[in-house]
Design an enzyme around this catalytic site. Structure first.
Site, PDB file in Angstrom:
ATOM      1  N   HIS A 208       5.397 -66.582  30.843  1.00  0.00           N
ATOM      2  CA  HIS A 208       4.766 -65.553  31.678  1.00  0.00           C
ATOM      3  C   HIS A 208       3.922 -66.214  32.777  1.00  0.00           C
ATOM      4  O   HIS A 208       3.960 -65.803  33.937  1.00  0.00           O
ATOM      5  CB  HIS A 208       3.819 -64.677  30.844  1.00  0.00           C
ATOM      6  CG  HIS A 208       4.467 -63.843  29.776  1.00  0.00           C
ATOM      7  ND1 HIS A 208       4.075 -63.876  28.465  1.00  0.00           N
ATOM      8  CD2 HIS A 208       5.470 -62.927  29.824  1.00  0.00           C
ATOM      9  CE1 HIS A 208       4.783 -63.014  27.749  1.00  0.00           C
ATOM     10  NE2 HIS A 208       5.661 -62.433  28.550  1.00  0.00           N
TER      11      HIS A 208
ATOM     12  N   LYS B 267       5.331 -49.353  20.399  1.00  0.00           N
ATOM     13  CA  LYS B 267       5.162 -50.687  19.790  1.00  0.00           C
ATOM     14  C   LYS B 267       3.748 -50.826  19.240  1.00  0.00           C
ATOM     15  O   LYS B 267       2.798 -50.357  19.853  1.00  0.00           O
ATOM     16  CB  LYS B 267       5.322 -51.776  20.866  1.00  0.00           C
ATOM     17  CG  LYS B 267       6.749 -52.138  21.213  1.00  0.00           C
ATOM     18  CD  LYS B 267       6.715 -53.440  22.016  1.00  0.00           C
ATOM     19  CE  LYS B 267       7.984 -53.690  22.796  1.00  0.00           C
ATOM     20  NZ  LYS B 267       7.831 -54.811  23.746  1.00  0.00           N
TER      21      LYS B 267
ATOM     22  N   ARG C 247      15.156 -63.999  31.463  1.00  0.00           N
ATOM     23  CA  ARG C 247      15.393 -65.223  30.714  1.00  0.00           C
ATOM     24  C   ARG C 247      16.879 -65.504  30.542  1.00  0.00           C
ATOM     25  O   ARG C 247      17.350 -66.583  30.754  1.00  0.00           O
ATOM     26  CB  ARG C 247      14.741 -65.137  29.335  1.00  0.00           C
ATOM     27  CG  ARG C 247      13.284 -65.430  29.356  1.00  0.00           C
ATOM     28  CD  ARG C 247      12.612 -64.947  28.124  1.00  0.00           C
ATOM     29  NE  ARG C 247      12.629 -63.494  28.059  1.00  0.00           N
ATOM     30  CZ  ARG C 247      11.939 -62.778  27.208  1.00  0.00           C
ATOM     31  NH1 ARG C 247      11.207 -63.369  26.315  1.00  0.00           N
ATOM     32  NH2 ARG C 247      11.983 -61.466  27.243  1.00  0.00           N
TER      33      ARG C 247
ATOM     34  N   SER D 217       7.058 -63.957  23.316  1.00  0.00           N
ATOM     35  CA  SER D 217       5.812 -63.768  22.571  1.00  0.00           C
ATOM     36  C   SER D 217       6.091 -63.687  21.076  1.00  0.00           C
ATOM     37  O   SER D 217       5.289 -64.151  20.263  1.00  0.00           O
ATOM     38  CB  SER D 217       5.105 -62.497  23.033  1.00  0.00           C
ATOM     39  OG  SER D 217       4.767 -62.609  24.386  1.00  0.00           O
TER      40      SER D 217
HETATM   41  P1  ADP Z   1       8.345 -60.467  25.504  1.00  0.00           P
HETATM   42  O1  ADP Z   1       9.805 -60.158  25.619  1.00  0.00           O
HETATM   43  O2  ADP Z   1       8.077 -61.942  25.434  1.00  0.00           O
HETATM   44  O3  ADP Z   1       7.587 -59.645  24.493  1.00  0.00           O
HETATM   45  P2  ADP Z   1       6.881 -59.030  27.638  1.00  0.00           P
HETATM   46  O4  ADP Z   1       7.149 -57.597  27.456  1.00  0.00           O
HETATM   47  O5  ADP Z   1       5.496 -59.469  27.447  1.00  0.00           O
HETATM   48  O6  ADP Z   1       7.823 -60.032  26.868  1.00  0.00           O
HETATM   49  O7  ADP Z   1       7.422 -59.521  29.041  1.00  0.00           O
HETATM   50  C1  ADP Z   1       6.957 -59.151  30.287  1.00  0.00           C
HETATM   51  C2  ADP Z   1       7.917 -59.675  31.336  1.00  0.00           C
HETATM   52  O8  ADP Z   1       7.961 -61.094  31.287  1.00  0.00           O
HETATM   53  C3  ADP Z   1       9.366 -59.215  31.197  1.00  0.00           C
HETATM   54  O9  ADP Z   1       9.890 -59.038  32.496  1.00  0.00           O
HETATM   55  C4  ADP Z   1      10.025 -60.391  30.497  1.00  0.00           C
HETATM   56  O10 ADP Z   1      11.419 -60.454  30.773  1.00  0.00           O
HETATM   57  C5  ADP Z   1       9.294 -61.547  31.128  1.00  0.00           C
HETATM   58  N1  ADP Z   1       9.259 -62.748  30.312  1.00  0.00           N
HETATM   59  C6  ADP Z   1       8.931 -62.855  28.998  1.00  0.00           C
HETATM   60  N2  ADP Z   1       9.008 -64.134  28.574  1.00  0.00           N
HETATM   61  C7  ADP Z   1       9.411 -64.866  29.655  1.00  0.00           C
HETATM   62  C8  ADP Z   1       9.721 -66.259  29.859  1.00  0.00           C
HETATM   63  N3  ADP Z   1       9.640 -67.137  28.875  1.00  0.00           N
HETATM   64  N4  ADP Z   1      10.107 -66.643  31.101  1.00  0.00           N
HETATM   65  C9  ADP Z   1      10.221 -65.731  32.080  1.00  0.00           C
HETATM   66  N5  ADP Z   1       9.976 -64.416  31.961  1.00  0.00           N
HETATM   67  C10 ADP Z   1       9.573 -63.982  30.760  1.00  0.00           C
END
Ligand code: ADP
Length: 168
Positions: A17, A41, A90, A128
């Site tokens: 992130h 969630k 990703r 995460s």
């Molecule tokens: P997670 O899938 O890890 O629970 P979140 O809902 O917090 O993710 O993700 C927020 C945004 O960040 C989404 O657009 C997700 O695709 C992106 N994201 C999550 N992990 C990564 C990563 N390792 N690299 C790039 N983008 C990411």
């Protein structure tokens, strides 16, 4: 002013992130990183803590603001005068859902577009949920998390695991 919103659960924010935030901050004049309160969630980390983690690992970026919202994403974006939603991609598996959400959001609000940034290649595997799993077993989190938040993530995961065990 080009204002963007980067929404997510950030439960907790990872180096993946952080990489997206840094790159978005270089493209846009201002980036709101928003912890979206998702009623479907149950997060591990409380909303305020997730916002605080983001603040701590983006303190070197003066055009980034961390906050939370339980509003509809496009309404939140409009309230911040944002015209762009940033998403990280990703793998192909992220694509279908993200494509659907981008379409739905554009239907709701045609003035706001979604921009996808591909994950930094060293973070394509990182989520995460993987971090939470590693933290539960007290693994070394330095490859996954910004240094500033590692101790607090470990401590909170330890408390959560302990109270889950106690409940049986
Ligand atoms: P997670 O899938 O890890 O629970 P979140 O809902 O917090 O993710 O993700 C927020 C945004 O960040 C989404 O657009 C997700 O695709 C992106 N994201 C999550 N992990 C990564 C990563 N390792 N690299 C790039 N983008 C990411």
């Amino acid at each position: 002013m080009r204002i963007a919103v980067y929404p997510g659960s950030f439960d907790p924010v990872t180096k993946g992130h952080q990489n997206i935030i840094e790159r978005a901050a270089a493209i846009f004049d201002k980036v709101y990183v928003c912890v979206m309160v998702n009623h479907a969630k149950t997060p591990t980390f409380p909303t305020d803590m997730r916002v605080n983690f983001i603040e701590r690992c983006t303190s070197h970026l003066d055009n980034v603001v961390a906050e939370s919202s339980d509003d509809l994403l496009v309404n939140y974006a409009k309230s911040r005068n944002a015209t762009v939603i940033v998403k990280g991609l990703r793998a192909l598996s992220d694509f279908e859902m993200e494509f659907q959400m981008a379409m739905a959001n554009r239907k709701l609000e045609p003035t706001i577009d979604t921009v996808f940034l591909t994950a930094g290649e060293e973070y394509t595997y990182l989520s995460s949920s993987i971090v939470r799993e590693m933290a539960r077993y007290d693994a070394d989190l330095t490859p996954f998390l910004p240094e500033e938040i590692i101790d607090d993530v470990k401590r909170t995961m330890h408390d959560v695991t302990y109270s889950q065990k106690k409940k049986g």
